[in-house]
Structures are given as C-alpha cells and as structure tokens.
Design an enzyme around this catalytic site. Structure first.
Site, short mmCIF file in Angstrom:
data_model
loop_
_atom_site.label_atom_id
_atom_site.label_comp_id
_atom_site.label_asym_id
_atom_site.label_seq_id
_atom_site.Cartn_x
_atom_site.Cartn_y
_atom_site.Cartn_z
N GLN A 174 -4.62 -5.14 6.79
CA GLN A 174 -5.58 -6.12 6.24
C GLN A 174 -5.50 -7.46 6.97
O GLN A 174 -6.27 -8.37 6.65
CB GLN A 174 -5.30 -6.34 4.75
CG GLN A 174 -5.32 -5.10 3.89
CD GLN A 174 -6.70 -4.47 3.81
OE1 GLN A 174 -7.71 -5.10 4.12
NE2 GLN A 174 -6.76 -3.22 3.40
N ASP B 225 2.90 -4.43 8.24
CA ASP B 225 1.71 -3.61 7.98
C ASP B 225 0.52 -4.55 8.15
O ASP B 225 0.24 -5.38 7.28
CB ASP B 225 1.80 -3.04 6.55
CG ASP B 225 0.48 -2.42 6.10
OD1 ASP B 225 -0.48 -2.42 6.89
OD2 ASP B 225 0.42 -1.95 4.95
N LYS C 296 -10.89 -0.71 10.12
CA LYS C 296 -11.04 -1.87 9.24
C LYS C 296 -11.47 -3.11 10.00
O LYS C 296 -11.58 -4.19 9.44
CB LYS C 296 -9.73 -2.14 8.49
CG LYS C 296 -9.35 -1.06 7.47
CD LYS C 296 -8.12 -1.46 6.71
CE LYS C 296 -7.43 -0.32 6.00
NZ LYS C 296 -8.13 0.19 4.83
N CYS D 210 -4.71 1.84 -4.13
CA CYS D 210 -3.54 2.46 -3.47
C CYS D 210 -2.27 1.65 -3.62
O CYS D 210 -1.28 1.90 -2.94
CB CYS D 210 -3.80 2.74 -1.99
SG CYS D 210 -5.04 3.99 -1.71
N HIS E 107 0.85 -1.19 0.00
CA HIS E 107 0.00 0.00 0.00
C HIS E 107 0.89 1.25 0.00
O HIS E 107 2.01 1.22 0.50
CB HIS E 107 -0.86 -0.04 1.27
CG HIS E 107 -1.90 1.02 1.35
ND1 HIS E 107 -1.63 2.29 1.81
CD2 HIS E 107 -3.22 1.00 1.04
CE1 HIS E 107 -2.74 3.00 1.79
NE2 HIS E 107 -3.72 2.25 1.32
#
Lengths: 140, 398
Positions: B192, B189, B215, B353, B112
């Site tokens: 997700q 990261d 999220k 993104c 991302h």
C-alpha cells in the site's frame, strides 16, 4: 407479493430478527458463513427426536442474511427433518429463479426477486445452507 | 488527474477500491498487447531477434524498478507474482533457515494476512514466537512502543509501510535505525506504500521490501521482491526448474545461476513484467511526490465533508494516506457497499484481510474508501451526497 411488501418483510425481520441472541443451552450449534463476503452466523438447533423444536442464532451479517435467517427460523420451527429439507429445496429453487411452492415458503417469498441479484443470492441462501448442513448431520 | 489515460473512467463509474487493485492506463494495456502481438517469444532462451527483444524489455523493467525504489544493484530486484509471494519467499526462503525456536518476530495486529500467516506457519513449524508491536490510540506504530517489545530474542520486524485498513504511514526509517542498532532485520510490506509515495530502500535502509504491480496501475500477477544483495544471496529458491539452473547431473551436482535469475524459475509473467516497466515510466512522468500530495489533499477534503455527518463513524480520521475507513450507524458495511453500488460507486466492505485487527479496533467489519490520483473532488462530492441521507441509505440498502 409486491416489491414494497417484500421490502417491509425484509426490513422488519432485519431490524427485529426472530430469536437472535436467545438462550441456547444444550442446543446443537452450526456455523454458516460466506467465503466471498463477511456474513458469519451461528445457528443453534434444539431437536425433539426428528422434529426441530427450536432455533436461535447470533452473529454478524448483512440485512439480507439476517432477515433470511429470521424468516427461516419462524418457518422451520415445528417441522420434521424431511419437511425442513423440502422447505430448503423450495427456497433454493426460488433463489435460482425456478418455479417454486409459494405456499410452503410463506413470508420467505419476499426473496423471489433475488435470483436476479447474483451478489445477494448467497446472502439469502446463507442460513439455509447452514441449517441444511445441521439437518444432514443430525440424520447421520 | 490524468483521467483521460484510463479507458474505464470514460464510463459512469466511481472507483474507490484502489487498495484492492488499481485501474490500468491505456499505455500499460497497449504495451502488453504489443508483446503478445509482435514479439511473444520467451525470455532468456532464444538466439533470435524476437527473443532478444523480449530479454531487452524484461530486463529494462528490472532497471526501471531498481531506479524507482533506488536499489543499489539489479540483482536485488526479483520478479514474483505479487506481494504475497514475495513475503512468503522471504519468510520460508530466508528466515525459516535462520531462525531458531523461541526467536521472536514482531508484527502488528493491523498486518495483512500475507504478512501474518507465513509467520504463524513458521511459529507452528519451528517454535518461533510471533509478538505484536502495541498500537497507540490512533492504531499507529510508535518508536516508543516498539522499544517496549524489542528483546534480545527479537530477530525480525515485519510490517506494512501503510496498512490497508487504518492507512497510517509508519516511520520506517526510524524503525530500521532502531532495528539495526539491535541486530534486527526489517521486512517492509510495501503493497500500500510503493504505489502512493516515494519509497527509497537505500534511504530507509530496509532489508527486504515486497510490493505488487497491480496496485500501482500495473498488471496483475507481477510483484517485486527486493532484498539487500548480501541477504538475497542466502535466500533459498522456493521453486527449482528451467532458467534458474546452470547445470545438473545428479542430486549432488546442482549448479544454480547467480541472482536475480536464480530466484525466477520457469517462464515468468513476461507480458506482465514488460507491462510493469511501462507502468513505472508512466508513474515517473506524473511524479510520486505529486501523487502523494494530491491524495493527501483529496483525503482531507473527504474527511472534512464526512465529519459533520453524525451517522458516519470514521475509524481513521488522522491517517495521512488515501485510505478512509468508516461505518454507517446501524447499517452493516456490506449493505452500505451494496447501496453505493446501485450508484456505480465501488467501495470495499469487510475486514480487508486484516482479520486480527478487530482485537485492537473493536470493530469487525468496515467500509473502506481507498483513493488514487485519478479520483477527483467531484467524485468525493458525489459520494458524500449519497452518504449524507441516512434514510435513503436504509431505504435502498436492500
């Protein structure tokens, strides 16, 4: 123009766009894209003094942006910068839902209903924003 | 499952854009309304009951987050505005000081923007090199490919646990093991990943982790920066101000508070953090393993239904997460999204993104379905029915 006629014009210009991926050696290039979506179009303009002699384009965009580019190119070739800016102004009036000059916009009247679709208004306006920027640059 | 908890799902809407943000259950909304209504004081400031209650609730969230990701210390949990801020803090607050010209960071082309641009800036500023772990034919990261690009200059591996376009689940534990054998830091990261499966920072042995509340059924504007305590001690606060200082008299006499407060200057998103605490309790009740298994089954169901459709080109058939990315033949992704929107189906179109991914996949723009536990088999049936009729898509896409 009926909804069906509008749809046919849009689809025809989307599926077989005018002057897409054509030679453009020596033309002035301008890029136009929507920050809120993924439409990204390059316009190539050939000037003869103050008259738009030719326009071609390439890039990726949705059906509305591609068809709008195709129709715009057909309608602007041969126009002076002043005439082109007048055309663009009328187009914006149409997509803002205001009264506009239908005779001037010709086929582009197919986007008359787009003022009611907020998400797609920017798609229809995209090529106009690009060519407007290029004309103003040319006039500097 | 648990659809009755989500006010929006009472409407005729199918929400498949969970990688962008998730829906919020009523208990989370109520918790924030309760703060604003009944104890809207500042945290860490007052000597009165209302403020004390704020402190309690705010710090309880830290405790909940610590347990949720299995961190060792409360000081390792920093509240930020989201994954983007967390990643930027790690890069500029920790690695900018540590790295020297020609040091190498490894990322992938499917990261991302928030895990690419801070590194690009550091490359411009300090002359570090941003290199890429090659992706295999499925666009996965493999340990073999990672081994090929590690050099004595490699100092950091910064990658997503699950990427937001391909949806592949990376072998983070193995990556950390290999990295640490080579004295390389690992930043995960987790934007997700954390919302969709159990993430145990101690087991994975990641050095830093970033993720967002919104999220995972939580509020917007709240995120977490996790770092091993001994590393966070060296993270330069990106913002100075109230709450984070102990005392100051002159430029040479500035005394900052200990972790975690030192990295949380100013009045934070208190309502959001308190709401996030409720979110974690909510997810714990359902169970992260249950969520992951359900999404995996749901994904498989969707893939099996899409595969026979000749006009659908699925980019990531093999992934194990709830992300399915595809294109409809000769139809621009945004036109597909527009068509589905006519039937109240929310999907994302674009490059999501991940702008440098196109160099690997060869496709600029796609339609993305991203699932969460409140999506149903029936919703998938409705989607597939809409996508089955190619002529209908073309007819109704404008």
């Amino acid at each position: 123009m009926t909804n069906e006629e509008s749809r046919d014009i849009i689809m025809n210009n989307y599926l077989e766009p005018y002057h897409r991926n054509m030679p453009h050696d020596g033309y002035e290039k301008t890029n136009t894209r929507n920050v809120s979506c993924i439409d990204n179009i390059n316009l190539y303009i050939k000037w003869k003094d103050d008259t738009i002699e030719d326009i071609t384009f390439d890039g990726e965009a949705c059906a509305i942006s591609i068809s709008s580019t195709s129709i715009m190119i057909k309608n602007l070739i041969g126009k002076t910068s002043k005439e082109a800016l007048e055309y663009i102004k009328e187009f914006y009036k149409m997509t803002d839902g205001e009264p506009f000059n239908k005779d001037l916009l010709k086929d582009a009247c197919c986007y008359e209903e787009i003022s009611k679709q907020k998400g797609r208004k920017v798609c229809a306006n995209l090529p106009l924003k690009g060519i407007e920027k290029a004309i103003l640059e040319h006039l500097k | 499952m648990n659809r009755e908890d989500f006010p929006l799902l009472k409407e005729e809407i199918i929400y498949f854009d969970n990688s962008a943000t998730s829906l919020k259950p009523k208990c989370v909304i109520d918790k924030m309304v309760d703060y604003y209504t009944n104890y809207p004081a500042n945290a860490h400031r007052g000597d009165y009951d209302l403020s004390y209650k704020v402190d309690q609730e705010y710090e309880e969230t830290r405790e909940l987050v610590k347990d949720f990701i299995h961190a060792r210390f409360l000081e390792e949990i920093i509240f930020t505005s989201g994954t983007t801020e967390s990643l930027n803090m790690i890069v500029t607050g920790f690695f900018e000081e540590l790295l020297e010209a020609n040091d190498e960071v490894l990322i992938t082309t499917s990261e991302h923007a928030s895990n690419v641009l801070p590194w690009f800036r550091l490359a411009n500023k300090k002359g570090i090199k941003v290199n890429y772990i090659p992706l295999d034919n499925n666009y996965y990261v493999t340990i073999d490919n990672l081994k090929k690009v590690i050099t004595p200059k490699t100092k950091v591996i910064s990658i997503a646990g699950i990427t937001n376009v391909i949806g592949d689940i990376r072998p983070i534990k193995e990556i950390c093991k290999l990295a640490h054998e080579n004295n390389i830091f690992v930043i995960l990261d987790g934007a997700q990943m954390v919302p969709h499966m159990k993430v145990d920072v101690e087991d994975l042995d990641v050095d830093f982790l970033a993720f967002s509340a919104h999220k995972m059924c939580g509020p917007t504007g709240v995120g977490v920066l996790y770092g091993k305590k001994e590393l966070l001690e060296h993270l330069e606060p990106p913002i100075l101000g109230g709450g984070m200082n102990e005392s100051f008299d002159s430029p040479s006499e500035i005394y900052l508070k200990e972790l975690p407060t030192r990295l949380e200057a100013g009045t934070r998103n208190i309502a959001g953090v308190i709401g996030f605490g409720e979110t974690i309790k909510y997810l714990n009740k359902i169970g992260m393993e249950r969520i992951h298994n359900y999404e995996t089954d749901l994904r498989k169901y969707l893939i099996d239904k899409l595969l026979p459709l000749k006009h659908i080109d699925i980019i990531n058939i093999e992934s194990d997460s709830g992300i399915i990315t595809f294109n409809v033949a000769n139809v621009f992704s945004q036109d597909v999204a527009y068509y589905l929107n006519k039937y109240n189906v929310c999907v994302r179109a674009g490059n999501h993104c991940a702008k440098i991914l196109k160099s690997s996949v060869g496709v600029n723009n796609t339609v993305r379905i991203s699932l969460y536990f409140y999506n149903t088999y029936e919703e998938i049936d409705n989607l597939v029915e809409l996508l089955s009729n190619y002529d209908k898509i073309v007819k109704e896409m404008i």
